[in-house]
Design a protein around this motif. Structure first.
Motif, PDB file in Angstrom:
ATOM      1  N   ARG A   1       6.210  -3.633   4.165  1.00 48.38           N
ATOM      2  CA  ARG A   1       6.620  -2.340   3.628  1.00 48.38           C
ATOM      3  C   ARG A   1       7.677  -2.472   2.529  1.00 48.38           C
ATOM      4  O   ARG A   1       8.100  -1.477   1.954  1.00 48.38           O
ATOM      5  CB  ARG A   1       7.149  -1.455   4.746  1.00 48.38           C
ATOM      6  N   THR A   2       8.156  -3.683   2.257  1.00 49.33           N
ATOM      7  CA  THR A   2       9.169  -3.853   1.213  1.00 49.33           C
ATOM      8  C   THR A   2       8.644  -3.389  -0.133  1.00 49.33           C
ATOM      9  O   THR A   2       9.347  -2.731  -0.910  1.00 49.33           O
ATOM     10  CB  THR A   2       9.601  -5.328   1.131  1.00 49.33           C
ATOM     11  N   TYR A   3       7.386  -3.712  -0.424  1.00 43.73           N
ATOM     12  CA  TYR A   3       6.783  -3.302  -1.693  1.00 43.73           C
ATOM     13  C   TYR A   3       6.772  -1.781  -1.812  1.00 43.73           C
ATOM     14  O   TYR A   3       7.108  -1.221  -2.863  1.00 43.73           O
ATOM     15  CB  TYR A   3       5.362  -3.857  -1.786  1.00 43.73           C
ATOM     16  N   ALA A   4       6.396  -1.091  -0.744  1.00 44.17           N
ATOM     17  CA  ALA A   4       6.284   0.364  -0.786  1.00 44.17           C
ATOM     18  C   ALA A   4       7.631   1.038  -0.994  1.00 44.17           C
ATOM     19  O   ALA A   4       7.698   2.149  -1.517  1.00 44.17           O
ATOM     20  CB  ALA A   4       5.635   0.876   0.496  1.00 44.17           C
TER      21      ALA A   4
ATOM     22  N   SER B   1       9.911   0.117  -3.020  1.00 51.72           N
ATOM     23  CA  SER B   1      10.367   0.009  -4.407  1.00 51.72           C
ATOM     24  C   SER B   1       9.312   0.384  -5.434  1.00 51.72           C
ATOM     25  O   SER B   1       9.637   0.555  -6.610  1.00 51.72           O
ATOM     26  CB  SER B   1      10.835  -1.428  -4.692  1.00 51.72           C
ATOM     27  N   GLN B   2       8.048   0.527  -4.996  1.00 49.80           N
ATOM     28  CA  GLN B   2       6.971   0.761  -5.948  1.00 49.80           C
ATOM     29  C   GLN B   2       6.139   1.971  -5.526  1.00 49.80           C
ATOM     30  O   GLN B   2       5.958   2.221  -4.328  1.00 49.80           O
ATOM     31  CB  GLN B   2       6.050  -0.467  -6.036  1.00 49.80           C
TER      32      GLN B   2
ATOM     33  N   TYR C   1      -3.455  -2.638  -0.231  1.00 49.30           N
ATOM     34  CA  TYR C   1      -2.182  -1.918  -0.213  1.00 49.30           C
ATOM     35  C   TYR C   1      -1.952  -1.175   1.105  1.00 49.30           C
ATOM     36  O   TYR C   1      -0.896  -0.565   1.290  1.00 49.30           O
ATOM     37  CB  TYR C   1      -2.134  -0.909  -1.367  1.00 49.30           C
TER      38      TYR C   1
ATOM     39  N   ALA D   1       1.203  -2.051   3.203  1.00 50.38           N
ATOM     40  CA  ALA D   1       2.472  -1.649   2.596  1.00 50.38           C
ATOM     41  C   ALA D   1       2.711  -0.156   2.727  1.00 50.38           C
ATOM     42  O   ALA D   1       3.841   0.282   2.968  1.00 50.38           O
ATOM     43  CB  ALA D   1       2.502  -2.067   1.128  1.00 50.38           C
TER      44      ALA D   1
ATOM     45  N   GLN E   1      -3.246  -1.134 -12.898  1.00 54.71           N
ATOM     46  CA  GLN E   1      -3.726  -1.611 -11.604  1.00 54.71           C
ATOM     47  C   GLN E   1      -5.104  -2.231 -11.779  1.00 54.71           C
ATOM     48  O   GLN E   1      -6.021  -1.588 -12.292  1.00 54.71           O
ATOM     49  CB  GLN E   1      -3.810  -0.455 -10.598  1.00 54.71           C
TER      50      GLN E   1
ATOM     51  N   GLY F   1      -0.609  -5.214  -7.094  1.00 53.88           N
ATOM     52  CA  GLY F   1       0.637  -4.641  -7.590  1.00 53.88           C
ATOM     53  C   GLY F   1       0.498  -4.237  -9.043  1.00 53.88           C
ATOM     54  O   GLY F   1      -0.531  -4.453  -9.689  1.00 53.88           O
ATOM     55  N   TRP F   2       1.547  -3.614  -9.578  1.00 55.16           N
ATOM     56  CA  TRP F   2       1.511  -3.122 -10.952  1.00 55.16           C
ATOM     57  C   TRP F   2       1.607  -4.274 -11.945  1.00 55.16           C
ATOM     58  O   TRP F   2       2.423  -5.179 -11.783  1.00 55.16           O
ATOM     59  CB  TRP F   2       2.648  -2.138 -11.185  1.00 55.16           C
TER      60      TRP F   2
END
Length: 590
Positions: free
Chosen positions: A1-4, A6-7, A17, A20, A364, A384-385
């Protein structure tokens, strides 16, 4: 969930995804001949009726549940119908003959009916012939007419029958009975029975008609009476269509659509997510027209090509922009009218691998598909982006992208420049002169509004420095005008407002009869003002005397190469972003 944390979530759902963002989605992979992509990522786009069922007297209730979202609503409309029954709600009274029945309204036609008047008593007997030579009073016999019990006596004066007196009205008569006079020594006297008034006791539907979308009005007139009334009921029907009245949000899978009530059964439907066109782009490795050397270029692709249709349309960096987008604030909902997200299908027609880079875009990678039809998901390092994506030869890459709008405390102007800054305005040299549909479309070097001008290009220096770079025109909405006022001047209405933007290309004027609308656009061509803070004037000459109007104004920013061409050419794409409304003017009546 770290990605979610911040992004933002991906534009197009992918299983990679889910962990996340805590979602359960399906991959939206494009195939080699696909020209659009359909997926669930927020609101619904449509509700498709797959079975109309039968026997519905009224539209059933529609429920949309599941799919991870909430808030979607739809209404059902039944198929046009015929009149099924007529119900008499009041028989009225005083009808001496059968009244007429009219069936009108309800959207249909052709329904007819007849009225039935109840059995009656006699109200009198009239002398229709006096006869002669009556020495005594003749006998009166009343017979027939469907009833019984009516009696009468004759009155003789001067050896003639002068009147017939009703002594019993009888009952049950559906038509005037026969009156017979006999005896009394004379001859030739005749009488006519007169029926009393009655109520309407029923209606007979003689033709059901067709095309009714709501129960028609039943009117009963004539016949000497009043007060009869009836209602029509339409015959049962199937569900003919569904209207999505609220798209809801948060849907990651197809919800269940169910029907209840309405008296029928069997209707079925499917909910659909967003459908977005795959914008066809291409990488072309062609020969330089000046020096004859192999050179890579970006361009557009003709979808579903065949042996007789050119596949790729290469573009120089000076050709009109074919990548035009609406600037989208980060909070804009995907698929909404203001959304500037696009999905590109980039076909690589060459032999080199290119690192294609987008300036100021969130990109994406959705999937790759080889020219052999093999679908390849993104590589692990492509989740990711991104702003740079690898393009392999003989492969299509499908990407979703949305322009980034920097959050700055001031307004930015448009980039307005010649297509080719190195050539004089009016020059026609150095352009491919082919529009994205592969039709001839001559180009002239002129000033073009690129909006917030971004670029995409190959990151290999030997390519980007040799025309493998294309501009992207991004339309950003202007600031809304303010201070709109309306004033009657003769038989016209004069509008004044204050321009608050530096990037509008025109103003749109809309008019309505009241503040609640509906609004009609009366012009899109009011020229821009000299600068922010200027007052803009417009005269509406299309008003009608005695009518009341209110107005509103929007500022528009149109980007791209604006030029009309004769069919079959469609020309080069443009995009428009409009400001919010100025607010509604005062009401005026010319």
């Amino acid at each position: 969930r770290t990605y979610a944390r911040s992004q933002p979530a991906p534009l197009v759902p992918e299983r990679a995804y889910d962990a996340a963002f805590g979602t359960t989605t399906s991959n939206t992979y494009a195939r080699i001949q696909d020209t659009s992509a359909t997926f669930f990522n927020g609101p619904l786009s449509t509700v498709e009726l797959t079975g109309g069922g039968s026997g519905y007297d009224v539209p059933p209730d529609v429920s949309i549940s599941g799919g991870g979202g909430a808030g979607a609503q739809a209404t059902a409309t039944l198929a046009p119908r015929s009149v099924g029954t007529l119900s008499l709600s009041s028989g009225g009274g005083g009808y001496t003959s059968v009244p007429s029945v009219a069936i009108t309204g309800g959207g249909g036609a052709g329904a007819t009916a007849t009225a039935v008047v109840g059995a009656r008593a006699l109200s009198g007997v009239a002398v229709s012939a006096n006869g002669s030579n009556y020495a005594t009073v003749p006998s009166v016999v009343i017979s027939g007419g469907g009833g019984s019990g009516a009696t009468a006596i004759a009155v003789v004066s001067g050896r003639r029958v002068t009147s017939i007196l009703l002594t019993s009205a009888g009952s049950g008569y559906t038509s005037p009975p026969t009156v017979t006079l006999s005896g009394g020594g004379g001859s030739g006297a005749r009488g006519t029975a007169v029926l009393g008034g009655a109520s309407v006791t029923g209606l007979t539907l003689t033709a059901p008609g067709t095309g009714f979308t709501s129960p028609p009005t039943v009117t009963i007139v004539g016949g000497g009476g009043t007060g009869a009334a009836a209602t029509a009921t339409l015959s049962p029907a199937a569900v003919a269509s569904l209207s999505l009245t609220s798209a809801g949000d948060g849907y990651t899978a197809s919800p269940t659509v169910s029907f209840s009530g309405g008296g029928g059964s069997g209707a079925t439907a499917l909910a659909h997510g967003l459908t977005m066109t795959l914008q066809p782009k291409s990488i072309v490795e062609d020969f330089d027209p000046t020096f004859g050397r192999m050179n890579a270029m970006l361009g557009t692709e003709v979808p579903n090509t065949n042996a007789t249709t050119q596949t790729s349309i290469p573009d120089f960096d000076t050709d009109p922009p074919t990548e035009v987008l609406r600037g989208t604030p980060a909070a804009t909902r995907l698929g909404s009218a203001a959304d500037g997200t696009q999905i590109w299908k980039i076909t690589h027609n060459g032999v080199d691998t290119h690192a294609v880079h987008w300036h100021m875009f969130d990109v994406q990678v959705i999937n790759r598909v080889g020219w052999d039809g093999a679908i390849r998901p993104p590589d692990p390092n492509e989740i990711g982006w991104k702003d740079t994506v690898r393009m392999n030869p003989l492969e299509d890459v499908i990407v979703a992208l949305r322009p980034i709008l920097p959050d700055v405390p001031f307004e930015l102007p448009n980039s307005v420049r010649p297509l080719d800054p190195t050539s004089p305005l009016g020059s026609t040299l150095g352009f491919h002169n082919v529009d994205p549909t592969n039709q001839p479309a001559p180009v002239t070097n002129k000033l073009v509004n690129f909006g917030w001008e971004y670029v995409w290009h190959c990151h290999l220096l030997g390519h980007e420095e040799n025309s493998m770079m294309r501009p992207m025109a991004v339309a950003v909405a202007p600031v809304a005008p303010t201070g709109l006022t309306a004033q009657v001047v003769g038989r016209t209405v004069r509008l004044l407002w204050r321009d608050q933007s530096i990037n509008e290309t025109s103003f749109i004027v809309q008019r309505a009869r009241s503040a609640s609308g509906p609004w009609a656009t009366i012009t899109t061509g009011v020229p821009p003002a000299a600068g922010s803070g200027s007052t803009v004037n417009f005269i509406d000459t299309s008003v009608a005397s005695g009518s009341t109007y209110v107005y509103r104004v929007l500022a528009a920013n149109v980007v791209g190469y604006v030029q009309s061409y004769a069919a079959p050419a469609v020309g080069y794409p443009t995009a428009s972003a409009e400001s919010p409304s100025s607010g509604i003017s005062n009401a005026v009546t010319p």
